[in-house]
Design a protein around this motif. Structure first.
Motif, PDB file in Angstrom:
ATOM      1  N   LEU A   1     -40.708 -53.163  -0.200  1.00 16.71           N
ATOM      2  CA  LEU A   1     -39.983 -51.991  -0.252  1.00 16.71           C
ATOM      3  C   LEU A   1     -40.718 -51.304  -1.092  1.00 16.71           C
ATOM      4  O   LEU A   1     -40.700 -51.538  -2.435  1.00 16.71           O
ATOM      5  N   PRO A   2     -41.522 -50.429  -0.786  1.00 15.00           N
ATOM      6  CA  PRO A   2     -42.434 -49.544  -1.561  1.00 15.00           C
ATOM      7  C   PRO A   2     -42.007 -49.023  -2.911  1.00 15.00           C
ATOM      8  O   PRO A   2     -42.620 -48.953  -3.952  1.00 15.00           O
ATOM      9  N   HIS A   3     -40.480 -48.666  -2.971  1.00 15.72           N
ATOM     10  CA  HIS A   3     -40.382 -47.916  -4.142  1.00 15.72           C
ATOM     11  C   HIS A   3     -38.976 -48.547  -4.705  1.00 15.72           C
ATOM     12  O   HIS A   3     -37.921 -48.041  -5.180  1.00 15.72           O
ATOM     13  N   TYR A   4     -38.680 -50.220  -4.380  1.00 18.96           N
ATOM     14  CA  TYR A   4     -37.721 -50.905  -4.750  1.00 18.96           C
ATOM     15  C   TYR A   4     -37.352 -50.976  -6.213  1.00 18.96           C
ATOM     16  O   TYR A   4     -38.354 -50.771  -7.057  1.00 18.96           O
ATOM     17  N   LYS A   5     -36.360 -50.696  -6.541  1.00 18.57           N
ATOM     18  CA  LYS A   5     -35.880 -51.007  -8.242  1.00 18.57           C
ATOM     19  C   LYS A   5     -34.923 -52.073  -8.119  1.00 18.57           C
ATOM     20  O   LYS A   5     -34.027 -52.094  -7.217  1.00 18.57           O
ATOM     21  N   PRO A   6     -34.849 -53.103  -8.993  1.00 21.78           N
ATOM     22  CA  PRO A   6     -33.933 -53.971  -9.211  1.00 21.78           C
ATOM     23  C   PRO A   6     -32.546 -53.461  -9.479  1.00 21.78           C
ATOM     24  O   PRO A   6     -32.248 -52.704 -10.340  1.00 21.78           O
ATOM     25  N   VAL A   7     -31.786 -53.757  -8.576  1.00 23.93           N
ATOM     26  CA  VAL A   7     -30.035 -53.453  -8.863  1.00 23.93           C
ATOM     27  C   VAL A   7     -29.395 -54.950  -8.570  1.00 23.93           C
ATOM     28  O   VAL A   7     -30.176 -55.981  -8.068  1.00 23.93           O
ATOM     29  N   THR A   8     -28.457 -55.132  -9.352  1.00 24.47           N
ATOM     30  CA  THR A   8     -27.797 -56.500  -9.504  1.00 24.47           C
ATOM     31  C   THR A   8     -27.688 -57.259  -8.043  1.00 24.47           C
ATOM     32  O   THR A   8     -28.176 -58.348  -8.153  1.00 24.47           O
ATOM     33  N   SER A   9     -27.325 -56.705  -6.967  1.00 20.10           N
ATOM     34  CA  SER A   9     -27.258 -57.601  -5.714  1.00 20.10           C
ATOM     35  C   SER A   9     -28.330 -57.919  -5.098  1.00 20.10           C
ATOM     36  O   SER A   9     -28.572 -58.870  -4.313  1.00 20.10           O
ATOM     37  N   THR A  10     -29.597 -57.281  -5.559  1.00 25.58           N
ATOM     38  CA  THR A  10     -30.830 -57.733  -4.915  1.00 25.58           C
ATOM     39  C   THR A  10     -31.788 -58.265  -5.880  1.00 25.58           C
ATOM     40  O   THR A  10     -32.856 -58.710  -5.265  1.00 25.58           O
ATOM     41  N   ILE A  11     -31.725 -58.476  -7.109  1.00 26.59           N
ATOM     42  CA  ILE A  11     -32.529 -58.993  -8.097  1.00 26.59           C
ATOM     43  C   ILE A  11     -33.082 -60.259  -7.599  1.00 26.59           C
ATOM     44  O   ILE A  11     -32.218 -61.222  -7.455  1.00 26.59           O
ATOM     45  N   ARG A  12     -34.413 -60.616  -7.723  1.00 30.11           N
ATOM     46  CA  ARG A  12     -34.916 -62.043  -7.219  1.00 30.11           C
ATOM     47  C   ARG A  12     -35.618 -62.528  -8.353  1.00 30.11           C
ATOM     48  O   ARG A  12     -36.116 -61.563  -9.203  1.00 30.11           O
ATOM     49  N   ARG A  13     -35.929 -63.792  -8.382  1.00 29.32           N
ATOM     50  CA  ARG A  13     -36.757 -64.697  -9.314  1.00 29.32           C
ATOM     51  C   ARG A  13     -38.222 -64.532  -8.356  1.00 29.32           C
ATOM     52  O   ARG A  13     -38.300 -64.663  -7.438  1.00 29.32           O
ATOM     53  N   ILE A  14     -39.220 -64.498  -9.274  1.00 30.39           N
ATOM     54  CA  ILE A  14     -40.568 -64.628  -8.673  1.00 30.39           C
ATOM     55  C   ILE A  14     -40.727 -66.048  -8.344  1.00 30.39           C
ATOM     56  O   ILE A  14     -39.970 -67.115  -8.665  1.00 30.39           O
ATOM     57  N   GLU A  15     -41.385 -66.435  -7.151  1.00 38.37           N
ATOM     58  CA  GLU A  15     -41.374 -68.009  -6.590  1.00 38.37           C
ATOM     59  C   GLU A  15     -42.966 -67.955  -6.361  1.00 38.37           C
ATOM     60  O   GLU A  15     -43.631 -67.256  -5.874  1.00 38.37           O
ATOM     61  N   SER A  16     -43.136 -69.240  -6.696  1.00 37.44           N
ATOM     62  CA  SER A  16     -44.761 -69.853  -6.206  1.00 37.44           C
ATOM     63  C   SER A  16     -44.973 -69.521  -4.769  1.00 37.44           C
ATOM     64  O   SER A  16     -44.041 -69.920  -3.832  1.00 37.44           O
ATOM     65  N   GLY A  17     -46.138 -68.979  -4.570  1.00 41.78           N
ATOM     66  CA  GLY A  17     -46.628 -68.951  -3.144  1.00 41.78           C
ATOM     67  C   GLY A  17     -46.429 -67.285  -2.647  1.00 41.78           C
ATOM     68  O   GLY A  17     -46.686 -67.064  -1.647  1.00 41.78           O
ATOM     69  N   SER A  18     -45.926 -66.540  -3.490  1.00 42.60           N
ATOM     70  CA  SER A  18     -45.293 -65.474  -3.090  1.00 42.60           C
ATOM     71  C   SER A  18     -46.142 -64.295  -3.927  1.00 42.60           C
ATOM     72  O   SER A  18     -46.934 -64.826  -4.645  1.00 42.60           O
ATOM     73  N   LEU A  19     -45.733 -63.034  -3.989  1.00 44.82           N
ATOM     74  CA  LEU A  19     -46.415 -62.026  -4.778  1.00 44.82           C
ATOM     75  C   LEU A  19     -45.536 -61.401  -5.459  1.00 44.82           C
ATOM     76  O   LEU A  19     -44.411 -61.127  -5.147  1.00 44.82           O
ATOM     77  N   LEU A  20     -45.959 -60.434  -6.661  1.00 44.21           N
ATOM     78  CA  LEU A  20     -45.306 -59.694  -7.305  1.00 44.21           C
ATOM     79  C   LEU A  20     -45.940 -58.321  -7.570  1.00 44.21           C
ATOM     80  O   LEU A  20     -47.221 -58.359  -7.799  1.00 44.21           O
ATOM     81  N   LEU A  21     -45.348 -57.175  -7.194  1.00 41.48           N
ATOM     82  CA  LEU A  21     -45.869 -56.152  -7.063  1.00 41.48           C
ATOM     83  C   LEU A  21     -45.087 -55.275  -8.287  1.00 41.48           C
ATOM     84  O   LEU A  21     -43.669 -55.177  -8.401  1.00 41.48           O
ATOM     85  N   VAL A  22     -45.783 -54.572  -9.219  1.00 42.60           N
ATOM     86  CA  VAL A  22     -45.138 -53.974 -10.309  1.00 42.60           C
ATOM     87  C   VAL A  22     -45.837 -52.520 -10.513  1.00 42.60           C
ATOM     88  O   VAL A  22     -47.080 -52.679 -10.365  1.00 42.60           O
ATOM     89  N   ASP A  23     -44.998 -51.662 -10.566  1.00 43.05           N
ATOM     90  CA  ASP A  23     -45.470 -50.076 -10.535  1.00 43.05           C
ATOM     91  C   ASP A  23     -44.838 -49.390 -11.601  1.00 43.05           C
ATOM     92  O   ASP A  23     -43.688 -49.324 -11.715  1.00 43.05           O
ATOM     93  N   GLY A  24     -45.606 -49.016 -12.728  1.00 39.14           N
ATOM     94  CA  GLY A  24     -44.667 -48.365 -13.768  1.00 39.14           C
ATOM     95  C   GLY A  24     -45.855 -47.247 -14.490  1.00 39.14           C
ATOM     96  O   GLY A  24     -46.894 -47.125 -14.335  1.00 39.14           O
ATOM     97  N   GLY A  25     -45.390 -46.617 -15.528  1.00 39.38           N
ATOM     98  CA  GLY A  25     -46.126 -45.574 -16.042  1.00 39.38           C
ATOM     99  C   GLY A  25     -45.603 -45.174 -17.291  1.00 39.38           C
ATOM    100  O   GLY A  25     -44.267 -45.380 -17.631  1.00 39.38           O
TER     101      GLY A  25
END
Length: 601
Positions: free
Chosen positions: A381-405
């Motif tokens: 989700l290109p501009h996803y932001k963590p909200v309570t019901s959707t927060i995930r932990r990172i998992e081995s074998g997957s990717l982490l996308l971080v966008d900030g400034g």
């Protein structure tokens, strides 16, 4: 700390306010009311007092709209907020639809004879024109209101912000306010205008070399101004915002007045030709100018283009801000590559870690936008932001996308990095490398004067297109100088844009790829348009881009065999520059990791 609506709000938050708004509709004889996200200044980011859409619906995204009818309601959000809007909005009370395309469609289905109100202070004439056509198609009427039903229903509405307005020193601005006012004033004269009404806080901050704190994530003062062709100006500020040194900073050619003085000042423009931007300023100003007997000159905000073309001081400031920010990013990427690979933190912890590294610079004034951290499927989700019901932990074998400034006195930053958690798959490496190839193409391209971002956009997409892939957001947006992280008029996107890319413009370069339900990839740097110079053996001088952002790109995700020799050489040179610029600003353990992360491919 900024005051805003909690993004973990229960969906009942907005729905419980609907009866109060409907009481106000009934009192005014309205069948419905338009609730835009934008405020009186057409801001993207809002003070809590102006976040009407969030109060009505619970949705806190930075773009969207709402419509409240007597028997139904709708919230409109774009693809960046697909998850967030459904987490925050009660789907039993609101239809959740697409923004902006579904707004006129919704109005076109209004009951015949319905009277739908709008606040003329919140809509630009350009935006209203399309909405009025849709309502007329249904036989409905759009009616301006004097009293906003949402404001009347909002008994607990926060106070308007009163942040002090402070000088932004010439050491950062690179040009005095007097010089800017004379330059823009001459442009008004050339356009046959006697004056301009300015309502965009970013233009006012730039023109008068001031900054404020009324708007989250952007150092803006909420204000209005009237600039005359001779360079003199009237600036309308709440008295509580006026600091002791502000009058002397502004000088004798600028009169400080209050917002209550604005209607009279507009009336004073009778018989004058007055320039105002129909895409940026609200319909209220046009109505007032016409009632005053002024001749309205509809044209782009005269500060927008000079603000976008940064001077040498602003460009050097951006370079220094990016080195400082790059050190914070290196510390963060080191943490992701080491500790986080073992502890597998959740997205909220990741956001807090990155923001902590930025704060540790001691120079951070604010974030430039709320940090995006998408683990696994949320990264799609290109501009996803963590909200309570959707927060995930990172998992081995997957990717982490971080966008900030970050917002620094000398510049505004915006960077995205995608990182492998554990060992990446063949597919992940293929997609990442195609995104990287597009990113490189948009970095090294040379182009003649007059070329727009629209004309360059396909270069970033071509490696994906060749594999039958694409992404649905733009490739680049303009960025301000200690101002908005999203700044026009330039952009790089499929959508047609007639603004040429000019020397000094800062743009993002952020192609991506998103596999719904699995992971997302985006690589983003900021870069500045360089002067047109000769090309060896060529016939015309060509502009190019200078990279401003310096942080390693995850080498584990690069399929080197997909890169051409020139692309590999570019990556090695870029990483060498990262090490050279950022290495001296991090501790020894991070420096050692950085050396490995920036090693030649």
């Amino acid at each position: 700390m900024r005051q805003t609506f909690d993004e973990t709000t229960d969906p009942s938050f907005g729905a419980k306010h609907l009866p109060r708004v409907r009481e106000q509709l009934k009192a005014q004889g309205l069948d419905g009311f338009l609730v835009p996200h934008e405020d009186e200044h057409q801001n993207e980011y809002l003070p809590a007092a102006n976040d009407r859409l969030a109060w009505v619906s619970g949705f806190t995204g930075s773009a969207g709209a709402g419509v409240v009818m007597t028997d139904r309601a709708a919230v409109f959000a774009d693809g960046r907020y697909t998850v967030q809007v459904r987490a925050q909005v009660d789907a039993n009370q609101f239809d959740i639809l697409s923004y902006p395309d579904d707004v006129p469609t919704y109005l076109a289905r209004a009951p015949k004879g319905a009277v739908i109100g709008y606040d003329p202070r919140l809509h630009s004439p350009d935006a209203l024109a399309g909405l009025r056509r849709a309502a007329n198609k249904a036989g409905a009427e759009l009616k301006p209101v004097e009293i906003n039903p949402v404001d009347a229903a909002w008994a607990e509405r926060p106070a308007q912000p009163q942040a002090p307005v402070v000088p932004h020193p010439d050491d950062y601005a690179g040009e005095t306010s007097a010089s800017k006012r004379a330059r823009v004033g001459q442009g008004l004269d050339d356009a046959g205008a006697d004056a301009a009404v300015l309502t965009a806080p970013s233009s006012i901050a730039w023109l008068f070399n001031v900054r404020g704190g009324d708007v989250i994530r952007t150092p803006l003062p909420l204000a209005q101004a009237i600039l005359k062709a001779d360079g003199s100006a009237r600036l309308f500020l709440e008295p509580a915002k006026v600091t002791d040194d502000l009058p002397s900073w502004l000088g004798n050619q600028v009169s400080l007045e209050t917002p209550d003085d604005l209607p009279g000042a507009i009336a004073d423009l009778k018989g004058h030709r007055v320039l105002i931007d129909p895409a940026q300023s609200s319909a209220w100003y046009f109505d007032q100018l016409e009632a005053a007997g002024a001749t309205v000159v509809r044209a782009a905000d005269p500060c927008a283009l000079p603000r976008a073309t940064k001077n040498a001081v602003e460009i050097e400031g951006s370079r220094q801000a990016h080195i400082r920010d790059g050190a914070a990013i290196a510390n963060f990427l080191h943490w992701v590559a080491t500790e986080a690979q073992q502890t597998l933190p959740d997205e909220r912890a990741i956001v807090e870690k990155l923001e902590g590294f930025r704060e540790a610079t001691g120079a951070l004034k604010d974030l430039s936008f709320d940090t995006i951290a998408g683990a696994g499927p949320n990264g799609a989700l290109p501009h996803y932001k963590p909200v309570t019901s959707t927060i995930r932990r990172i998992e081995s074998g997957s990717l982490l996308l971080v966008d900030g400034g970050g917002q620094y006195l000398d510049g505004t930053t915006d960077i995205t990095r995608t990182m492998a958690i554990g060992e990446p798959t063949v597919e992940q490496k293929d997609r990442f490398t195609r995104v990287l190839k597009g990113h490189i193409a948009m970095t090294v391209v040379r182009f003649p004067a007059g070329i727009t971002g629209h004309q360059l956009d396909a270069l970033a997409r071509l490696p994906l297109w060749m594999a039958g892939l694409d992404y649905d957001h733009g490739t680049g947006h303009g960025v301000g100088s200690y101002l908005g992280v999203h700044e026009g008029p330039q952009r790089i996107a499929k959508a047609v844009n007639t603004q040429p890319l000019l020397e000094g413009m800062i743009v993002s370069n952020e192609p991506g790829y998103y596999k719904p339900g699995h992971w997302g990839i985006r690589i983003e740097n900021l870069q500045v348009v360089t002067p047109a110079t000769p090309v060896e053996g060529g016939e015309r001088p060509m502009h190019g881009f200078e990279a401003l952002t310096f942080a390693p790109i995850d080498r584990r995700l690069i399929e080197v065999g997909l890169l051409t020799p020139d692309e590999r050489a570019y990556m090695d040179a870029y990483h060498a520059e990262v090490l050279d610029k950022i290495g001296p600003h991090v501790d020894d353990d991070v420096r050692a990791w950085l050396e490995a992360a920036c090693a030649p491919l």
